[in-house]
Write a protein that holds these residues in place. Sequence first.
Motif, PDB file in Angstrom:
ATOM      1  N   ASN B  36       0.824  -1.200   0.000  1.00 21.93           N
ATOM      2  CA  ASN B  36       0.000   0.000   0.000  1.00 21.93           C
ATOM      3  C   ASN B  36       0.861   1.254   0.000  1.00 21.93           C
ATOM      4  OD1 ASN B  36      -2.016   1.809   0.229  1.00 21.93           O
ATOM      5  ND2 ASN B  36      -2.400   1.432   2.383  1.00 21.93           N
ATOM      6  N   VAL B  79     -12.211   1.548  -0.093  1.00 18.70           N
ATOM      7  CA  VAL B  79     -11.022   1.394  -0.935  1.00 18.70           C
ATOM      8  C   VAL B  79     -10.853  -0.066  -1.315  1.00 18.70           C
ATOM      9  CG1 VAL B  79      -8.508   1.427  -0.866  1.00 18.70           C
ATOM     10  CG2 VAL B  79      -9.785   3.433  -0.162  1.00 18.70           C
ATOM     11  N   ILE B  83     -11.609  -0.479  -5.228  1.00 17.75           N
ATOM     12  CA  ILE B  83     -10.361  -0.360  -5.974  1.00 17.75           C
ATOM     13  C   ILE B  83      -9.551  -1.641  -5.949  1.00 17.75           C
ATOM     14  CG2 ILE B  83      -8.199   0.909  -6.154  1.00 17.75           C
ATOM     15  CD1 ILE B  83      -9.664   3.303  -5.037  1.00 17.75           C
ATOM     16  N   THR B  99      -2.295   1.599  -6.050  1.00 17.11           N
ATOM     17  CA  THR B  99      -2.192   2.283  -4.752  1.00 17.11           C
ATOM     18  C   THR B  99      -1.455   3.614  -4.893  1.00 17.11           C
ATOM     19  OG1 THR B  99      -0.175   1.127  -4.120  1.00 17.11           O
ATOM     20  CG2 THR B  99      -2.234   0.117  -3.474  1.00 17.11           C
ATOM     21  N   LEU B 102      -4.046   5.899  -5.978  1.00 16.52           N
ATOM     22  CA  LEU B 102      -4.892   6.192  -4.823  1.00 16.52           C
ATOM     23  C   LEU B 102      -4.242   7.237  -3.920  1.00 16.52           C
ATOM     24  CD1 LEU B 102      -7.395   5.365  -3.143  1.00 16.52           C
ATOM     25  CD2 LEU B 102      -5.934   3.723  -1.987  1.00 16.52           C
ATOM     26  N   MET B 106      -5.974  10.730  -2.976  1.00 15.20           N
ATOM     27  CA  MET B 106      -6.349  11.094  -1.604  1.00 15.20           C
ATOM     28  C   MET B 106      -5.677  12.395  -1.175  1.00 15.20           C
ATOM     29  SD  MET B 106      -6.335   7.325   0.126  1.00 15.20           S
ATOM     30  CE  MET B 106      -6.482   7.776   1.824  1.00 15.20           C
ATOM     31  N   TRP B 193      -8.166  -3.770   5.639  1.00 10.07           N
ATOM     32  CA  TRP B 193      -8.088  -2.366   5.198  1.00 10.07           C
ATOM     33  C   TRP B 193      -8.684  -1.444   6.241  1.00 10.07           C
ATOM     34  CZ3 TRP B 193      -5.634   0.096   1.300  1.00 10.07           C
ATOM     35  CH2 TRP B 193      -5.033  -0.723   0.343  1.00 10.07           C
TER      36      TRP B 193
END
Lengths: 356, 290
Positions: B36, B79, B83, B99, B102, B106, B193
């Motif tokens: 991540n 998420v 995703i 990621t 992402l 974010m 998560w």
Amino acid sequence: MAATSTGIHHRSYTSELRLRATKAEYFRLGLMTVLLLVLPFVLDNYWLSIANTIMIAVIGAVGLNILVGYTGQISLGQGGFMAVGAYSSAILSDRIGLPTPLAILLAVLLTAAVGVFFGLPGLRLKGLYLAIATLASQVIIEFLVRRDYGDFLTEGLGYLNVDRFEFLGFKIGGRDVFEQQWYWILMILAVLAVVSARNIFRTGLGRSFMAVRDQDIAAEAIGVNLTRAKLTAFAVSSAFVGLAGSLTAHYSEVVSWEKFTLDVSILYLAMIIVGGLGSVAGAVYGAIFMTLLPELIRRLANALESTLPFLGDQLPAVRNATFGAIIIAFLIFEPRGLDRIWQRMKDYFRFWPFRY
Amino acid sequence: MSNFINQLAYGLADGSILALAALGFVLIYKATGVINFAQGEFLLVGAYMFYTAFVVLQLPLVLAVVFGVVVATIIGVLVERLILRPMVGENPISIIMVTIGLSMFMKAVVQAFYGTTPKSQPAILPRSSVEFLGATIPLNRLLAIVIAAVVLTAFTIFFRRSRHGVAMRAVADDQQAAMTMGISVRRIFAMAWALAAVSALIAGVLLGDISAVDQNIAAFGLMVFPVVILGGLDSVPGTIVGGLTIGLLHQFTAAYWDAGLAGVVPYIALVLILLVRPYGIFGETRIERV
């Protein structure tokens, strides 16, 4: 990953190796040539500057795609490698006084060497570990450039001014012709970069890159020297990236560390994802798309100024959010990118009215 | 000496917050195999969510914490659902890149709504300081260490004792075997998560309280990579050892050598670790090599 178009049947290896096989492809090539030649005479300076940015992005994206898309070695160090190219060619040409093309050439070679050095962990590491290692190389190069120990790079200024491009008495002119003259230089280099990248993947070397990507153990079993293939991929890719970096330096005539941050690395990754991993044409589409996108967002924000002032106020954030969302969307819905979409469109019309 | 103890406290406080952030990263990697890259942004979003509840909405502290936890859980689950689940079975490069996308998304959304200026937030932890061996140590740093330790212990107990914790470990160990035992792997993924988002929230709020609520939190969060590489990508105790080591390394470099260098020293350490022992101190020595 390289999508093959359906409906084209080769009868010999020579015809399969050919870059273009159908009449339509030759027609498109002609159209493309005419477009590239006419462009500088119809665009104004503003759009020409965007076209020039696209040309540089094309070189960088093609380079990154050789490494990530074709060899399967993920790299987050694009920004750092571009910085190496930019700083070295600026210093070589201005401070040491080499002719600019020679300085660019040396910068390209130097970047290739640096790329090989940072590719060394790639010999032992795969996937996620390599991503983290190249992230570290990006942070380290960015820091070195920013900190500038002993004021060697910028002599304490924090940035470098680069002299106007000059070679054998030819000097880029003033404001009215500046963009147009650069267009010719950059366009020729971008075309050369694209053609040479396409050709690499018709040779044994390029095929060995793809073999490493698809299954490294199997590649080694059929006689690909993994060490050599990986390091060559890093060298070739970094050479392209270094060229993009040094052209950025000479074209924008100022070099500072802000142009080579981690965000730049991500932007280039976004280009090749959007365009299509493992496709030279895809890298070109991606470079065009991701360079035009901020322009589009800016215009959209201006047009919606009265109804949604929020967009215009937060332009950089809105742009980055769109970039992020586009990376995610493409990976989920079309992992092979614009190139695949184009391929599918062609197939659709080739077989119309049949489905396949 | 007193300065040394001061720096030690600062480094340990940073380190324990890093350990919390890294815990979330390791949870996701262990349970779902996803690297991540957005962990720093989870810290950022957590800190801003808490800021919204505490300062903008003027909720009392307890409610603000509850609000933050609920929002973090929702974001974590969303998420995973929207995703990461469509990406199951894709190659690692695509998953890493999703990621990365992402993280960019974010960070930009937070910037769009809250701007780039640091937000001031009333102190949650007391700002007074204690005398210890001649050094004056701010109490909030010590409390941050204590809170991080409590949370890490709670997570450890959760994994060892609770039904869901054991199920998570089973999935991490062998997905197919866990499925045949009737464990819902999907639910475990979502839970991983959500828990990661909550631990990132706690780390983000602590960091926001001892420094400031601004975009730098994401850069701090990027330091989870040196931490997890040092500790081992799949090791919970490794996050504590790695977090404290990197925190101290960062702080001591800043104090005794060069403040600018401090930001990059963890990454130099990272490269060295990768060269010598890529699986970290506690990581499973199962690295694929060709």
